[in-house]
Design a protein around this motif. Structure first.
Motif, short mmCIF file in Angstrom:
data_model
loop_
_atom_site.label_atom_id
_atom_site.label_comp_id
_atom_site.label_asym_id
_atom_site.label_seq_id
_atom_site.Cartn_x
_atom_site.Cartn_y
_atom_site.Cartn_z
N ALA A 90 0.86 -1.18 0.00
CA ALA A 90 0.00 0.00 0.00
C ALA A 90 0.89 1.23 0.00
N GLU A 91 0.36 2.30 -0.56
CA GLU A 91 1.10 3.55 -0.66
C GLU A 91 0.12 4.70 -0.50
N THR A 92 0.46 5.66 0.35
CA THR A 92 -0.38 6.84 0.52
C THR A 92 0.48 8.09 0.52
N LYS A 93 -0.08 9.17 0.00
CA LYS A 93 0.57 10.47 0.01
C LYS A 93 -0.41 11.48 0.60
N ILE A 94 0.10 12.31 1.50
CA ILE A 94 -0.75 13.29 2.16
C ILE A 94 -0.10 14.66 2.01
N GLU A 95 -0.90 15.64 1.60
CA GLU A 95 -0.41 17.01 1.51
C GLU A 95 -1.40 17.92 2.22
N ASP A 96 -0.86 18.84 3.02
CA ASP A 96 -1.69 19.76 3.77
C ASP A 96 -1.00 21.12 3.75
N SER A 97 -1.71 22.16 3.42
CA SER A 97 -1.10 23.49 3.44
C SER A 97 -2.09 24.49 4.04
N GLU A 98 -1.52 25.49 4.67
CA GLU A 98 -2.33 26.53 5.31
C GLU A 98 -1.61 27.86 5.12
N GLU A 99 -2.35 28.86 4.68
CA GLU A 99 -1.76 30.18 4.50
C GLU A 99 -2.48 31.18 5.39
N ASN A 100 -1.70 32.06 5.99
CA ASN A 100 -2.21 33.10 6.85
C ASN A 100 -1.44 34.38 6.50
N ASN A 101 -1.84 35.50 7.04
CA ASN A 101 -1.14 36.76 6.75
C ASN A 101 0.33 36.71 7.15
N ASN A 102 0.64 36.02 8.24
CA ASN A 102 2.00 36.04 8.77
C ASN A 102 2.83 34.81 8.42
N PHE A 103 2.21 33.77 7.96
CA PHE A 103 3.00 32.55 7.71
C PHE A 103 2.33 31.68 6.66
N THR A 104 3.12 30.78 6.14
CA THR A 104 2.64 29.73 5.25
C THR A 104 3.15 28.41 5.80
N ARG A 105 2.26 27.46 5.93
CA ARG A 105 2.66 26.15 6.43
C ARG A 105 2.26 25.11 5.40
N ARG A 106 3.18 24.25 5.09
CA ARG A 106 2.89 23.17 4.15
C ARG A 106 3.52 21.90 4.70
N GLU A 107 2.72 20.89 4.89
CA GLU A 107 3.21 19.61 5.37
C GLU A 107 2.82 18.53 4.38
N PHE A 108 3.67 17.56 4.23
CA PHE A 108 3.35 16.45 3.36
C PHE A 108 3.91 15.18 3.98
N GLY A 109 3.36 14.08 3.58
CA GLY A 109 3.81 12.80 4.09
C GLY A 109 3.66 11.72 3.04
N TYR A 110 4.46 10.72 3.18
CA TYR A 110 4.43 9.58 2.28
C TYR A 110 4.62 8.34 3.13
#
Length: 158
Positions: A90-110
Motif C-alpha cells: 500500500a502507498e499513501t501520500k498526504i499534503e496539507d497546506s495553510e496560509e495566513n497573513n504572517n506565515f505559510t505552512r505546508r506539510e506532506f507525508g508519504y
C-alpha cells in the motif's frame, strides 16, 4: 518475506506456518524510538506505515491473511500473485497546506509497506480474493479440493 508453508533452512521457527521467530528490524526501530524518545517525538515525526501486523489463519477450507491497516482506502492497496508469491503493498501520500497573513505552512507525508508470502501449492490461486473493511484487510486463500481435510470415515473389517 513470510511463508505460509514451513521451510527448512536451519533457522528456528515459532509456528507450523513458517513465520520467523525474530521480530523484524522495523519493529526493533519502532521500539527504540518509542522507548528512547517518548511519544512527543513520535507524534511530531512522520514515520509512515511500518510493516503491519499479520494474522494467518488455517482452517479446513482455506487460509486467511488478516492485516491491520487502518486509515487507508481500497484503492491504496496493490495485491499481486507471481507464481506462488503473494505480495500485498500500500502507498499513501498526504499534503496539507495553510496560509495566513504572517506565515505559510505546508506539510506532506508519504507512507508505504510491502509484505510478501510464499504460498503452498495447495492454494487455489484462481479463487484468491481480498476484502477491506473497518481498517482490516482480509485475503482469503482457498485450498484445493485435494488439500482439504476429509471427515473421519469408518472402515468395516470384512
Amino acid at each position: 518475506m513470510s511463508n505460509l508453508i514451513a521451510t527448512k533452512n536451519g533457522t528456528e521457527r515459532n509456528s507450523r506456518l513458517g513465520f520467523s521467530a525474530l521480530p523484524s528490524i522495523s519493529s526493533w526501530m519502532d521500539d527504540i524510538i518509542n522507548t528512547n524518545f517518548g511519544n512527543e517525538f513520535v507524534s511530531n515525526f512522520n514515520t509512515g506505515i511500518t510493516l503491519p501486523a499479520v494474522n494467518v489463519l488455517d482452517n479446513d477450507e482455506e487460509y486467511k491473511v488478516e492485516m491491520a491497516v487502518p486509515g487507508l482506502k481500497k484503492s491504496d492497496f496493490d495485491i499481486s500473485l507471481d507464481n506462488q508469491l503473494l505480495s500485498i503493498s500500500a502507498e499513501t501520500k498526504i499534503e496539507d497546506s495553510e496560509e495566513n497573513n504572517n506565515f505559510t505552512r505546508r506539510e506532506f507525508g508519504y507512507s508505504s509497506f510491502k509484505r510478501t508470502f510464499s504460498l503452498p501449492e495447495t492454494v487455489e490461486t484462481d479463487k484468491i480474493n481480498a476484502k477491506y473493511e473497518d481498517g482490516i484487510l482480509k485475503v482469503t486463500l482457498p485450498k484445493r479440493e485435494e488439500a482439504k481435510k476429509k471427515p473421519l470415515r469408518q472402515i468395516e473389517v470384512s
